[in-house]
Write an enzyme that holds these catalytic residues in place. Structure first.
Site, PDB file in Angstrom:
ATOM      1  N   GLU A   1       0.877  -1.161   0.000  1.00 54.15           N
ATOM      2  CA  GLU A   1       0.000   0.000   0.000  1.00 54.15           C
ATOM      3  C   GLU A   1       0.918   1.216   0.000  1.00 54.15           C
ATOM      4  OE1 GLU A   1      -2.839   1.029   3.340  1.00 54.15           O
ATOM      5  OE2 GLU A   1      -3.332  -1.043   2.887  1.00 54.15           O
TER       6      GLU A   1
ATOM      7  N   ASP B   1      -3.645  11.225   9.929  1.00 51.06           N
ATOM      8  CA  ASP B   1      -2.410  10.542  10.301  1.00 51.06           C
ATOM      9  C   ASP B   1      -1.772  11.081  11.565  1.00 51.06           C
ATOM     10  OD1 ASP B   1      -1.842   8.490   8.251  1.00 51.06           O
ATOM     11  OD2 ASP B   1      -2.096  10.199   6.910  1.00 51.06           O
TER      12      ASP B   1
END
Lengths: 393, 256
Positions: B46, B57
């Site tokens: 990924e 994040d």
């Protein structure tokens, strides 16, 4: 109603809710509840009472005689600078904290750039006895020390955002991350008409008291609720959204947004989003955004910390796109000169954000009997350092 | 059949998807890291498209985004790197990123170029479901799987909707949090995984966020088809002087 938000949260092609799934339940809870809560008679009564007794509304609409003589037109100042805490920001934080209470959220987070929204949030949290955490870029904390201490005196925790360029955009990122990590007990009070739907519409509604009062006050002063021009500065755009709201469908009222050109629109150091931005997605909405060709968000610049945001609210992007609002810009120097001019002609030292709205008067075509309302969104106390450093007075 | 669908048909458990940021720690590491991951026995790679404002994040991936952007990474370059990766790598490749860089590249052009260069799936966490509905025919025609996220606070009705729109797999975020290491799973989280396992999803699902060691990986796999490791791998890349030995070691440690 071509300027109001549609059911999917869009103003024309701008707006929406571009958020990761972790934020979805929070935003959805707000979206499904905000209108029914804020139009409850009891909410409206409590909101109106606090605006009157605590904020000091209605704020005066002041006829600026000497400034009018200078510009050979009739200029009124909407005195948002006289609100408690020194700017219009508190109209929104009062509204949102009442909403948060009704949604049973007992913790509040906020982002702040210059610190005005942070102070307004810390203030209403103290008023309601709620826990308050304000994210502020570390660089902004250094530049705006007095506001950091004001928030702390009011009992808020001020957390430095150390990511990115450590300014408003990064503080907003950190606040969103905090919300992702604390989904159930926390309400995020966004300070401008930005963010995912329903924030832009909700904040606009809370700020719309500005234009609502203008109409009544103009009726009394001029025998006509409609001015010929309304001018407001635009960073994210909350004071402008409030000042324009009740005139949006009255196309004969010329609405003017004043953006910060910084050192010049083409200097590479500017925050004039309508001139420099392209459609993009940031902080949950699709809007005009200053960005690179690759879609990375560009750090804006303005001498005024309240205007250096890389986007504008989606409502404003739509108003620009449809040409309902005329967007002008003023450079740092033009704004500072206008700030001094207002100080000398009317005895009012404006916030540097609001000085941008004064500065674009020079670019506006007016007749002697035109009525111009300038939304004086904040007072200049917080900017004394900047005035002193600029020095030309 | 897409590479992702084939993988999940053949492998029902312990699927390991490894996330890393394109252009980190050095601009051209993207390709070498993919090769090492294949050699090490990971199942899916990924690759993150770096963005200036990665709101979902935690600090580790944020920092890797910044380094990658400073290195000059962008979508165009990443797609060229994927083409290079495809010369040797046969495992499924998924691109993950925030919407704005993709929009500026052009969404349709992005999908077409990604598929042409060998990308199998896309994860765009801030893409609204109803907006994606307009592109579904396009991604279907390109045989491009599109993976959506669910979180512990996602309602059952919405899980059904997300599962219906996703293909390849569904990405189950392990906790209400941003990316990055936690301290293992709570009973509450395991209950959420169990519910998902019994929800009768049409897609297999992988658990991500907070997977950083053998224990969290195997625990995830008890309930799901496997797990996604991101921040822990980024930390390894940051510290490693020798990808060739450290990446296989990292994968071995996770799996056994």
């Amino acid at each position: 109603m071509k300027y109001t938000v549609n059911e999917k949260g869009f103003y024309g092609k701008f707006g929406g809710a571009y958020i990761p799934e972790m934020l979805y339940p929070n935003v959805e809870e707000l979206r499904t509840n905000y209108l029914s809560i804020i139009y409850e008679p009891e909410f409206q009564m409590e909101f109106a009472k606090l605006l009157k007794d605590y904020v000091g509304r209605p704020t005066p609409l002041y006829f600026a005689q000497r400034l009018s003589e200078t510009y050979k037109t009739k200029i009124y100042l909407k005195r948002e600078d006289l609100c408690h805490t020194g700017a219009h920001k508190i109209n929104n934080t009062i509204g949102q904290i009442l909403l948060a209470k009704r949604m049973c959220k007992n913790k509040i987070i906020a982002e702040t750039g210059a610190g005005q929204h942070g102070v307004a949030t810390a203030t209403v949290c103290a008023l309601m006895g709620m826990e308050c955490t304000v994210y502020m870029g570390q660089l902004d904390m250094e530049r705006q020390r007095p506001n950091v201490e004001r928030m702390r005196i009011l009992g808020a925790k001020v957390v430095p955002a150390r990511s990115g360029n450590m300014t408003l955009k990064d503080a907003t990122n950190e606040a969103m991350r905090h919300w992702i990590n604390n989904p159930s007990d926390t309400h995020y009070i966004i300070g401008s008409v930005v963010g995912p739907h329903p924030y832009p519409d909700m904040v606009t509604r809370f700020q719309s008291v500005i234009s609502e009062e203008m109409k009544t006050q103009l009726q009394d002063a001029e025998g006509n609720p409609y001015p010929d021009h309304v001018i407001a500065c635009v960073g994210g755009g909350s004071n402008a959204a409030g000042a324009f709201y009740h005139f949006l469908n009255d196309e004969h009222v010329n609405l003017v947004g004043a953006e910060a050109a910084g050192k010049g629109v083409d200097s590479g150091e500017s925050a004039a989003t309508t001139a420099l931005g392209k459609t993009g997605v940031l902080h949950g909405s699709k809007t005009l955004l200053m960005q690179t060709e690759d879609g990375q968000v560009v750090e804006p610049y303005s001498i005024s910390a309240g205007l250096d945001y890389p986007g504008i609210g989606p409502l404003h992007a739509h108003l620009f796109d449809t040409q309902r609002v005329q967007f002008l810009s003023a450079t740092d120097d033009e704004a500072m000169e206008a700030g001094i001019e207002l100080s000398r002609t009317e005895g009012i030292i404006p916030a540097i954000e609001s000085a941008h709205a004064i500065a674009v008067l020079k670019q506006l075509k007016t007749d002697p009997d035109d009525v111009v309302v300038i939304n004086l969104s904040g007072r200049g106390d917080k900017d004394l350092e900047t005035y002193i450093r600029w020095g030309k007075y | 059949m897409s590479r992702l669908k084939k993988l999940f048909q053949d492998k029902k458990q312990n699927v390991l998807s490894v996330f890393y940021t394109a252009g980190f720690p050095n601009l051209n590491d993207t390709v070498a890291i993919a090769r090492h991951l294949q050699a090490a026995g990971a199942d899916i790679i990924e690759i993150g498209i770096p963005f200036s404002d990665p709101v979902a994040d935690g600090p580790t991936i944020q920092a890797s985004n910044k380094v990658a952007l400073d290195n000059g990474m962008n979508v165009k370059l990443l797609l060229e790197q994927v083409k290079e990766i495809r010369k040797e790598v046969t495992m499924p490749i998924v691109l993950m990123g925030y919407l704005n860089p993709v929009l500026q590249y052009g969404f349709e052009k992005f999908c077409k170029d990604a598929a042409a260069n060998g990308v199998d799936g896309l994860i765009l966490p801030d893409m609204p479901l109803d907006e994606f509905a307009d592109y579904r025919d396009l991604t279907n025609a390109l045989n491009l799987d599109v993976i959506f996220l669910i979180s512990p606070t996602t309602s059952p009705e919405r899980i059904e909707l997300i599962d219906g729109l996703s293909s390849g797999f569904v990405y189950a975020v392990s906790s209400s949090s941003t990316t990055g290491a936690k301290k293992g799973f709570t009973a509450e989280q395991e209950e959420y995984f169990r519910k998902l396992k019994n929800a009768g999803l049409k897609n297999p699902f992988l658990i991500g966020f907070g997977i950083f060691d053998h224990e969290t990986f195997t625990k995830s796999s008890e309930f799901s088809s496997g797990a996604i490791v991101g921040s822990a791998f980024i930390n390894l890349l940051k510290e490693s002087n020798n990808f060739e030995s450290d990446i296989p070691q990292f994968v071995r440690n996770l799996k056994s």
